[in-house]
Write an enzyme that holds these catalytic residues in place. Structure first.
Site, PDB file in Angstrom:
ATOM      1  N   THR A   1       0.832  -1.200   0.000  1.00 38.39           N
ATOM      2  CA  THR A   1       0.000   0.000   0.000  1.00 38.39           C
ATOM      3  C   THR A   1       0.870   1.254   0.000  1.00 38.39           C
ATOM      4  OG1 THR A   1      -0.152  -0.192   2.417  1.00 38.39           O
ATOM      5  CG2 THR A   1      -1.953  -1.113   1.116  1.00 38.39           C
ATOM      6  N   ASP A   2       0.357   2.299  -0.660  1.00 36.48           N
ATOM      7  CA  ASP A   2       1.120   3.532  -0.828  1.00 36.48           C
ATOM      8  C   ASP A   2       1.032   4.419   0.411  1.00 36.48           C
ATOM      9  OD1 ASP A   2       1.793   2.748  -3.391  1.00 36.48           O
ATOM     10  OD2 ASP A   2       0.077   3.757  -4.303  1.00 36.48           O
ATOM     11  N   LYS A   3       1.694   5.563   0.339  1.00 36.61           N
ATOM     12  CA  LYS A   3       1.720   6.530   1.429  1.00 36.61           C
ATOM     13  C   LYS A   3       0.309   6.947   1.822  1.00 36.61           C
ATOM     14  CE  LYS A   3       3.257  11.245   2.483  1.00 36.61           C
ATOM     15  NZ  LYS A   3       3.964  12.442   1.961  1.00 36.61           N
TER      16      LYS A   3
ATOM     17  N   VAL B   1      -2.203   5.199   2.716  1.00 41.04           N
ATOM     18  CA  VAL B   1      -3.271   4.237   2.436  1.00 41.04           C
ATOM     19  C   VAL B   1      -3.431   3.291   3.624  1.00 41.04           C
ATOM     20  CG1 VAL B   1      -4.027   2.376   0.903  1.00 41.04           C
ATOM     21  CG2 VAL B   1      -2.880   4.399  -0.037  1.00 41.04           C
TER      22      VAL B   1
END
Length: 452
Positions: free
Chosen positions: A158-160, A162
């Site tokens: 998962t990205d920043k 998220v």
């Protein structure tokens, strides 16, 4: 009788003092048996040593005290080694098994899920997780330094910012007593191994209670490679769907049934296999990896929280590229608001470069991961459990309500990330793609696809 008493006393002194004890004087015919030579009194001249006696050296002069300290240190080090060996031996007696952990976390303040080894500047979810694994005693410290030693893998990176309500990681651990309680005891409240053992029961023949966020898997299991599909949700305030001509970006907006039907009609266009090179970065239009399969995508009925209306978009697909879901949502919002034509969505599958806006990351949540093929092969073999997580649904829902939804709502109120992003939509050049489709001198597509 007096002489025997003196001799006994002298022997006691010799045994107590060793070589440093005073010697007995020589036997004299006139005095009979030799008597004890007492040390000189304080202030008196030191008594001369007997003839032929070797002079006594100061114990400190020959390093006796330093030697004693050195011996003590060596003894302490040996004791520590023995304790460490004892701990290692105790851990070796524990079963070490491949397991999966069901995780929930709020991603606000973190730079994604995946750990950046050697970089303390950008904190990730795995930094806190690995620390808890080491401190709880279910993995050795060197496994935390090199995660490959415990065969660690996550389902989704998962990205920043998220969040996740159903992230699954696989790894090898020592099956210590109360393992989930100990791991969670070293995690912050917004990161949890989802454990519902308190409300579930299981037959005695099974090795773990029902409803636990820990399950045993095969030795070669890899949570990323064995995952057949992933379900994400995207939570956003419904004023994002208000038309630009009468745009209302406040708490008074309510989504109409007609607008919701139109939103779902557009989201349904994503279903199936398409070329999503315009929905990510560093992907060219002819790269096979840009083709992705979407099983379902729809928007649920809106709901009101703290006076503001929100809606949740759910999307299930085999896999997703970086920023793909946020751009899928962003393009639908741009169309609904009237900034982009509906035909733009269809043209985005082609090779032409399309300017696709990227929605904020705040509302994106990894909700569930799916292991259908693994479950068919190993789910009912008597040794392993099916990884369907139906027993954990109550715990997942509770975690979302307690940690994820409130964070999204409060952050949107404070930072107004959606409202600020909506203000950037007019600067996107959606007409350029229409000109490109008509062959009116548009620029050739970049071989690398979209870039951030």
């Amino acid at each position: 009788m007096a002489i025997r008493v003196v001799r006994a006393a002298a022997g006691a002194v010799r045994r107590a003092c060793g070589p440093c004890s005073p010697s007995l004087g020589p036997r004299s015919p006139s005095l009979g048996p030799r008597l004890l030579r007492l040390p000189p009194m304080a202030g008196n001249v030191e008594a001369p040593a007997p003839v032929g006696a070797r002079p006594e050296r100061d114990p400190k002069a020959r390093g006796g005290w330093r030697g004693g300290a050195r011996i003590w240190e060596e003894t302490e080090q040996q004791a520590k080694k023995l304790r460490s060996a004892s701990d290692a031996e105790q851990h070796r007696k524990l079963p070490k098994r491949k397991i999966v952990l069901l995780m929930g976390y709020s991603g606000k303040g973190y730079h994604g899920m995946q750990r950046n080894v050697g970089s303390s500047q950008f904190k990730t979810i795995e930094d806190d997780l690995v620390s808890a694994l080491v401190r709880s005693g279910c993995i050795p410290e060197n496994h935390g330094e090199d995660m490959r030693k415990m065969s660690f893998q996550r389902c989704a990176r998962t990205d920043k910012g998220v969040s996740a309500a159903g992230q699954v990681v696989s790894l090898k651990v020592w099956l210590i007593d109360d393992i989930l309680e100990k791991i969670n005891g070293h995690l912050p409240p917004h990161i949890r191994i989802l454990d519902t053992t308190a409300t579930q029961t299981r037959p005695r023949t099974c090795w773990l209670p029902h409803g636990t966020g820990l399950k045993r898997v095969t030795g070669g299991f890899n949570s990323k490679n064995k995952c057949d599909a992933r379900t994400y949700l995207y939570m956003l305030p419904t004023f994002a769907f208000a038309h630009k001509d009468h745009d209302v970006q406040d708490e008074s907006y309510r989504l109409s049934a007609d607008t919701l039907r139109r939103v779902n009609a557009l989201l349904a266009c994503y279903k199936g296999t398409h070329n999503f090179h315009n929905f990510t970065s560093q992907k060219g239009p002819r790269e096979a990896s840009a083709r992705r399969y979407i099983l379902d995508m729809f928007c649920e009925e809106p709901f009101v929280r703290e006076g503001m209306e929100f809606a949740v978009i759910k999307v299930k697909g085999q896999s997703f590229m970086t920023h793909q879901i946020r751009k899928m949502v962003g393009l639908v919002v741009a169309v609904i608001k009237g900034y982009a034509p509906e035909s733009l969505l269809e043209r985005s599958w082609g090779e032409a470069k399309v300017d696709v806006p990227k929605a904020p990351g705040l509302g994106l949540v990894l909700e569930r991961v799916h292991f259908d093929k693994y479950n068919q092969r190993f789910g009912n073999d008597g040794l392993h459990e099916p990884l369907d997580w139906t027993q954990e649904e109550a715990g997942v829902a509770a975690f979302k309500e307690q940690h994820i939804y409130p964070t999204i709502i409060s952050t949107e109120r404070q930072e107004r990330s959606m409202a600020r992003w909506l203000g950037t939509l007019p600067v996107h050049d959606f007409d350029a793609t229409a000109h490109a489709a008509a062959g009116l001198g548009a620029k050739a597509p970049s071989p690398l696809g979209d870039s951030d």
